[in-house]
Design an enzyme around this catalytic site. Structure first.
Site, PDB file in Angstrom:
ATOM      1  N   GLY A   1       0.836  -1.200   0.000  1.00  0.00           N
ATOM      2  CA  GLY A   1       0.000   0.000   0.000  1.00  0.00           C
ATOM      3  C   GLY A   1       0.867   1.245   0.000  1.00  0.00           C
ATOM      4  O   GLY A   1       1.995   1.243  -0.515  1.00  0.00           O
ATOM      5  N   SER A   2       0.366   2.291   0.607  1.00  0.00           N
ATOM      6  CA  SER A   2       1.051   3.584   0.542  1.00  0.00           C
ATOM      7  C   SER A   2       2.381   3.599   1.287  1.00  0.00           C
ATOM      8  O   SER A   2       3.170   4.530   1.107  1.00  0.00           O
ATOM      9  CB  SER A   2       0.160   4.676   1.128  1.00  0.00           C
TER      10      SER A   2
END
Lengths: 626, 359
Positions: A324-325
């Site tokens: 993810g981020s």
């Protein structure tokens, strides 16, 4: 009635003489043959037969040494040995088995299963060898039997050391467990190595440090009779107990991590970025290793294996997650190496983005967009559009090439068996999969979705590399090896992997600054955890969306794994943390508080922080979590 | 009149036997695993044996001659009785139970057959005619077949041997002996075919003891280990590991000699063998000095039979003869066989001490 004939006595005596003379000669030959044979056996072949007689007489019996203990960094015992008593009956010495069993029943608890097992073993026992009636006697039961032992013919109380994990499942994935060796499975060199041992480490450091923990086997030469009974001990070579292991793991921090995850599946890895010491290695849910020591019952094992929380998976080193981020700082690092990239140049984020000549919209997590965004803001607020564009501009190969600087796609080299490599998609990998690759896949890989997979340990190692100014230390579970007799500790030297080249290092300083804004900045996605902290934290939140099965639901559903990476204190970090909480939603909400608790514990010595007025109160009160 | 003369005892023979009895006690104590109770039992047995010997020495040879036929017939009847009502032990029917006593009539035949044949031959002039030899062979075959039927091949062969010794000493012509031997050689395959499987195996094992080290070859191998590990001087008394740790089976009976070998070595063997050969020598001397053909034949055959008892047992332990159940005189623990051996020696003494003064 009897007739005595008139005989020529002289003639008869001469006849007898000649016959006896012949007999004497013949007998002499026989005696000569006998003496030759006896001489051959007793003089010529004496050495050979003396050896055989000795072999008959003496058998070496192994003495198993005590297995080394495993301690946490402060000496809290994670694995030890304690004596268990086993009640054995030697059937050949028992005159009245039924009566004996009745008497024993009054001393120890014997249920129907014990008796059934005993009867089964009784049928296949070897002569003069004890048959186990019950194992794991309580101290009281053992004492009761010991008192009556003199009057219980054929009964023996055997003590042996059993592996015991006093904290149960705590740090089970780092410590591992031992279980019984099936001698029939051992062959060749392995059989020789485990000769005389009954248990062997199966996972974790129990397995990885097998040799250190095992110690050296001892032997006693025992005079045995033809029935295999010990008559007396002639010689002893004492065993050497296994070395104890000091782990880097902090049991308390580990417990905090496990408790904060509660019943949510997930993983936490905390490292000391300067040494690579693994302070915490959580893979939730945990299981009790004690169940495995003497062989787990099939039913219990099936229950563990089919548990939807998959407790037997070691998520920390083996769990593959889309980052993810949390991957964004690392992509930013890649971009910073490009001459065309200017970190201060703004783009406008309208809340969505699409590829040229393609109508498909890639959304930002903030539906209305973030407006003007530069690198600092893109990391602080985790702007997706900024990284979509960056990914598109860089292309998959250039973007992922620099991930290897942080160890992604490679094993970290932690001293645990069975570590995963993760997956970094490169051109070569795409070619190998023989699947079509679309530009859109590059775009979503740019925000840590898509085929990119990391383990929590890799994530922690990578963030520790940022924290340690580009020097990647090899994560290590074991801190030192302790001699059980002298108590001298041989500490393991920290080992650094090749550092990031100097010319790329300058970009790391920018990353640290921008990641600090994630926690400290007014719009940082993890600003909620920074409130009131007496030290500065740099971090990055992440929420990875993935389709995965859900219990009680047919097929797969879109879930969000919450991730958070952080290190503290800035600018001289002593702890780096990676937290993954499966299916828990936003990283800032679910994962970041866990990281804060661990950092608090490590840096402050306690978990909760007294509020401090570092900002104006009204601002603090209006802060809300993203 | 000295004491030994009054009791009709041959002094050298008696002393040699006393020494042997002492050795027997020493070996029995060690072979039984330092079991004093067992050694005392051996002492009692030996005492009874000596009693029987002295008793037998009191009876003049004339009486033996007169009683030869009835004793032989009684023995044959007993053998028939064994086959009819005998007690089965270890898979063979060899014993008759008489209250607490169980006797083995086949052992008794070791004495009765030489007596019978000696009597048979002494009735006519020697050397015997062919017809008489055939008659003697027929007499001999009856008990041998009965014993072989029990089955007790070892004792049957010993009894057969005892008869052959008498035939030999009586002066059977060499031609007859050679013809019979050739016939026996020709009949060997037939005998082989009629043997029990375990008997055949014993002979096979003699040549290949390693073929079945834990089964049929076990006795032979463990005995050889015991003998070989003794060395020249032996391991010393009470240091027979083979017996104490129960590797050697029958260490108190048929394999007592193996225990002796391990403890006293080659030197001990020579001394023990010397003792036995002295007894045989003494027996032969008595035969020479005997005054009529019955005594001569009987004494000579008993002495030679004694020699064969010793040789067969030692040869079995040393691994040059198959494992047959022949005890070593005096050293092996065994009731009936000891009594019979001692009775035979008593007969020898009787023959020696009841000579009529001629010159």
């Amino acid at each position: 009635m009897d007739r005595i004939p008139l005989t020529d006595d002289g003639k008869e005596v001469r006849l007898l003489e000649s016959r006896i003379l012949f007999a004497v000669v013949f007998g002499g030959l026989l005696i000569a043959a006998l003496l030759t044979r006896l001489g051959y056996l007793e003089i010529v072949r004496h050495h050979y037969y003396a050896t055989l007689a000795q072999d008959n007489r003496i058998s070496p019996v192994p003495i198993t040494p005590a297995r080394g203990m495993i301690l946490d960094r402060h000496g809290v015992v994670l694995a030890e040995n304690f004596p268990v008593f086993t009640l054995q009956v030697t059937p050949d010495r028992v005159t009245h088995m039924r009566r004996l069993l009745t008497r024993l029943q009054s001393l120890v608890a014997l249920n129907a299963q014990d008796l059934r097992d005993f009867m089964r073993r009784l049928k296949e026992h070897k002569p003069f060898q004890g048959v186990t009636l019950r194992s794991h006697l309580s101290a009281e039961e053992a004492a009761r039997v010991a008192v009556h032992l003199a009057r219980l013919k054929g009964v023996a109380l055997r003590a042996r050391l059993r592996r015991y994990y006093p904290l149960g499942g705590l740090a089970v994935d780092a410590v591992g467990y031992v279980s019984r060796i099936d001698p029939s499975e051992l062959r060749g060199a392995k059989a020789r190595r485990f000769l005389g041992f009954h248990h062997a480490g199966q996972l974790g450091v129990e397995r990885r440090y097998q040799k250190t923990l095992m110690g050296r086997i001892g032997f006693k030469d025992v005079e045995m009779n033809a029935q295999g009974r010990e008559v007396k001990v002639l010689k002893r070579i004492l065993p050497r107990a296994g070395d104890n292991l000091y782990l880097n793991i902090d049991a308390q921090m580990q417990a905090i991590g496990e408790q904060m995850l509660g019943n949510r599946p997930g993983s936490i890895v905390a490292l000391n970025p300067r040494t690579g010491a693994v302070l915490t290695l959580v893979s939730n849910p945990v299981y009790d290793p004690n169940a495995f020591v003497d062989g787990i019952r099939e039913k219990a094992f099936r229950k563990l294996a089919t548990n939807p929380g998959r407790p037997l998976d070691d998520r920390a080193i083996n769990g593959l997650y889309p980052p993810g981020s949390t991957i964004k700082p690392f992509y930013a690092y890649a971009a910073l190496q490009a001459p065309w990239f200017h970190p201060h140049k703004h783009i406008v984020c309208p809340g969505y983005w699409h590829l040229p000549h393609n109508a498909h919209l890639f959304h930002c997590w903030k539906p209305l967009g973030m407006g003007r965004v530069d690198l600092k803001k893109a990391i602080e607020e985790s702007c997706d559009v900024y990284f979509y564009r960056l990914a598109f501009r860089q292309g998959i190969d250039r973007m992922t090439r620099y991930l290897t600087d942080f160890g992604f796609g490679h094993r970290t080299g932690i001293d645990l068996p069975g570590e995963s490599r993760g997956l970094v998609p490169t051109k070569a990998w795409i070619k190998a999969t023989k699947q079509p690759w679309y530009p859109g896949q590059t775009v979503i890989t740019g925000i840590g979705q898509g085929p990119l997979l990391v383990t929590p340990l890799q994530l922690a190692d990578a963030v520790a590399t940022i924290a340690h100014h580009g020097v990647r230390m090899r994560p290590e579970i074991v801190r030192g090896i302790v001699d059980p007799i002298t108590h001298r500790v041989r500490y393991r030297k920290p080992h650094s992997d090749p550092a990031i080249p100097r010319k790329r290092k300058t970009s790391l300083r920018r990353l640290v600054r921008d990641m600090t804004e994630v926690v400290e900045g007014p719009h940082g996605t993890a600003r909620a955890i920074g409130y009131g902290l007496p030290y500065k934290v740099a971090g990055k939140t992440g929420t990875a969306q993935l389709w995965s099965p859900e219990p009680g639901y047919k097929g797969k559903r879109l879930h969000s794994d919450a991730l958070f990476i952080a290190f503290a204190p800035v600018p001289h970090p002593r702890i780096a943390v990676a937290v993954v909480v499966e299916h828990a939603g936003f990283g800032a909400l679910a994962a970041a508080p866990i990281a804060r608790a661990l950092m608090n514990f490590d840096l402050l010595g306690h978990v909760h922080v007294r509020p401090q007025n570092r900002m104006r109160p009204e601002v603090a009160l209006t802060r809300t979590a993203p | 009149m000295s004491l030994s003369e009054r009791w009709h005892i041959d002094k050298p023979l008696f002393i040699a036997l006393l020494i042997l009895a002492g050795v027997s006690l020493i070996v029995a104590y060690s072979a039984s695993g330092k079991n004093l109770h067992f050694a005392l039992g051996d002492l009692v047995r030996l005492a009874i044996g000596f009693g029987v010997m002295v008793g037998a020495a009191q009876i003049p040879p004339d009486a033996y001659r007169r009683w030869s036929l009835p004793l032989f017939l009684g023995g044959v009847l007993a053998l028939v009785a064994v086959l009819a009502v005998g007690a089965v032990r270890f898979g063979a029917r060899r014993w008759i139970a008489l209250g607490p006593l169980s006797i083995q009539p086949s052992e008794f035949m070791k004495l009765a057959v030489p007596m019978m044949l000696s009597w048979y031959f002494s009735r006519y002039t020697l050397p015997p005619k062919l017809l008489r030899i055939i008659g003697a062979a027929l007499i001999l075959v009856v008990p041998v077949l009965l014993i072989a039927k029990e089955p007790d091949l070892g004792t049957a062969l010993i009894v057969l041997l005892s008869g052959i010794i008498v035939l030999f000493l009586a002066g059977t012509s060499w031609r007859t002996i050679i013809v019979v031997m050739l016939l026996a050689l020709a009949a060997a395959p037939i005998l082989w075919a009629h043997m029990h499987a375990y008997q055949r195996q014993r002979i096979y094992i003699l040549f290949h003891p390693q073929a079945d080290p834990l089964g049929a070859g076990y006795h032979a191998i463990q005995a050889m280990i015991a003998v070989g590990s003794g060395g020249f001087f032996g391991q010393g008394w009470l240091h027979s590991s083979q017996a104490h740790l129960h590797f050697l089976p029958d260490s108190t009976t048929d394999f007592a000699f193996a225990v002796f070998c391990q403890e006293f070595g080659f030197l001990g063997n020579i001394l023990l063998l010397g003792l036995y050969l002295f007894i045989v020598y003494r027996g032969l001397r008595i035969a020479f000095a005997a005054q009529e053909s019955y005594s001569r034949l009987l004494a000579g055959s008993l002495a030679i039979l004694f020699f064969f008892d010793v040789f067969i047992n030692m040869g079995m332990v040393a691994g040059i003869l198959p494992v047959v159940g022949v005890p070593l005189p005096l050293l092996s623990y065994g009731g009936t066989s000891l009594i019979i051996i001692m009775a035979g020696l008593g007969v020898l003494m009787s023959i020696h001490s009841h000579r009529r003064l001629v010159n």
